[in-house]
Design an enzyme around this catalytic site. Sequence first.
Site, short mmCIF file in Angstrom:
data_model
loop_
_atom_site.label_atom_id
_atom_site.label_comp_id
_atom_site.label_asym_id
_atom_site.label_seq_id
_atom_site.Cartn_x
_atom_site.Cartn_y
_atom_site.Cartn_z
N LYS A 4 -7.35 49.96 19.29
CA LYS A 4 -8.55 50.33 18.55
C LYS A 4 -8.87 49.15 17.66
CE LYS A 4 -10.31 52.99 14.74
NZ LYS A 4 -10.35 54.18 13.92
N ALA A 40 -15.03 58.06 12.87
CA ALA A 40 -15.25 57.85 11.43
C ALA A 40 -16.33 58.73 10.85
CB ALA A 40 -15.57 56.39 11.10
N GLY A 41 -16.00 59.30 9.72
CA GLY A 41 -16.98 60.04 8.93
C GLY A 41 -17.09 61.50 9.24
N GLY A 84 -13.71 58.11 6.20
CA GLY A 84 -13.19 58.98 5.14
C GLY A 84 -14.24 59.72 4.33
N ASN A 126 -9.54 61.66 11.34
CA ASN A 126 -8.27 61.62 10.62
C ASN A 126 -8.35 62.40 9.32
OD1 ASN A 126 -5.84 58.93 9.95
ND2 ASN A 126 -5.87 61.02 9.28
N THR A 127 -9.14 61.88 8.39
CA THR A 127 -9.23 62.47 7.05
C THR A 127 -9.59 63.95 7.09
OG1 THR A 127 -10.00 60.33 6.27
CG2 THR A 127 -10.29 62.19 4.78
#
Lengths: 66, 357, 265
Positions: free
Chosen positions: C96, C184-185, C157, C206-207
Amino acid sequence: MRVVVNGEPREAPPHVSLLDLLRTLDMEKPYIAVCVNMSCVPKFQFESFELQENDEIEILVPYQGG
Amino acid sequence: MNKRAAVVGAGVIGSLMAWRLSKSGWSVDLFDQDEQPTRNCSFAAAGLLDSVGALEDAEPLINELAGASLEMWASIVKALPEPVFFQRRGTLALVHSNDMEQLDQWEHRIRRLNPTAAMERLRGDALFAIEPEIDRRFQEGLYFPLEGNIDNRALLRALHRQLRHLVAGMHFGTHVENLSIGTVQTATATRTYDQVIDCRGVRASAPGIRGVRGELFVVRAPDVAISRPVRLLHPKQPVYVVPRSKDTYVVGATQIECEDYSPVTVRSTLELLSAAYVIHGGFGEAEVLESVTQCRPAFNDNQPRTFFRDGVLHVNGLFRHGFLVSPKLTELACELLEHGTLAPQYKPLETEATRCA
Amino acid sequence: MWKIAGIELESRLFLGTAQYRSPELLRQAIAASKTQVVTVSLRRQSKALHGAENFWSIIQQSGVHILPNTAGCRSVKEAVSTAQMARQVFNTNWIKLEVIGNEHTLQPDPFGLVEAARILCGEGFSVFPYTNDDPVVAERLLASGCRILMPWGAPIGSGRGLQNEYALQILRDQFPHTPLIVDAGIGAPSHAARAMELGYDGVLLNTAVARSEDPPRMAKAFANAVTAGRLAFEAGLIQAKQKAEASTPVLGTPFWQQDNPGSPL
């Protein structure tokens, strides 16, 4: 001879192989990667790779990441 | 003839175990590898007793153990021969205006887990009435009136002083090479006991323990008058400032998944000390007395445990909650020792941790 | 089942491994999400190996494919050498690729990204580039040898969801045969479902799981959302309309019951 491992100076026998150094550090593990003087050394070359005076060795391991 | 116990490790857990057992009539030998036990988490800790705030990232059982422990600390401190700073005047949690969602999230999370938790959202004058000297950029915060803090080093000193009179043998400066059911082996002797208790934290023989690195600072700041612990919430690196004794504060702590004792890094220094400076500009002139690195013992789920393994009683995995829960946890460990089992609501403390390595 | 980078997968959810409050929560979240791909990073080894060993065991035992990342790299050189080391550590050509251009937004540096992608594709890596939603950058990445694109939903995040659906739709339309993964996001399962409804092949997050109150439960929610979104896409969503259209047929309703201004009564 003097080598530097992850920023820490250490004593090592002259012409020691990378594999032997890893063994003395108890870092011969399947999940590490090693760079010597900013160049990545492939695993299959650990045994034949001879370290020189003042070589800078970086050992990397897996860590959490996104 | 009294039953004989060996307690190995004289951090807060081992010391409280030795204390309790002696008072219950056991003949106790207490071991620690250091003459002056300073190379352990209990010495490194800040002594923050955040019984409600800890809910934010710990299981509700911790909250219960912490609440009971706070009460018990009051009696323990009273019973000790020398004064130990201990207060229950509450703590504060602040955020930058940019991170207000953090405060909302904290508050929301804590309320959900414990609807009656003692927690107040304070603004402006109400906030400064609690701690007049915090920087005026903080206009909003959470106040936890029932939380407190303890001078952990004074506690350990006083406890050890009393233990010298209570225990059968104090073997400080004695490295334990091996321990097993009923036996403790050092360089000079092998001793036998009715019960061996391993309280060595990261160095214990408990299966599944890992070390989690933490860094903090002890500073002397005569220009600062903050009387309660203050936390600065932050998504990546929360920081607390805990008053320890006159002018001395503990600023901490990082949490890094690595069992690494090397000195505090520049990044951690910047993160921790700049947060202190933001809370009170007077920290700018503070003297750095100590920079501290230690590794917290933790099981994979960061929950504490007490259990028998091969005949040895373990009390371990205190992670960030050593002083927070040790009075109650050691009481439960002694119950486990007496009765062989814990009451149903405390059973989770006995469960085997999942192990990977 | 779907194909990406030479393998077949059941799950279209990729999971990051950072920011979990404990290793046990990470382990449970991976299991609950039913993900088959997790991202990991590399760090310099310190004196004791135990932390790495523990993390490694968790990943190994969960049986997932590893997608190493070049997180923290701010130059082409750094990203390339990190990728090379990751290949050693994880025994995989997958990488990645993140080359960050701005500290505050953590958005990709498109120029560095394309350059690093060119080098790594040339060295036989299977590059998963974390990119923005600019179709020109996407074009350049594909020209450099990338076979996959991972455009952002919102800053890393931030949990804001799909900030620019219009742009994501354009990417989907312009690159119909390239596996596209939103990375992301993402904050809520509904965001992930939406990305899948747009026809994206997968999502990486992830977050949203790691920092939720109950990560394993949230992981399961996301698994369900990704499945729902994909099913919806395959089932063919109805078009949104300007005006109401009754579901009940009006033919056969007496004309004096119809709300029709033209009716005789």
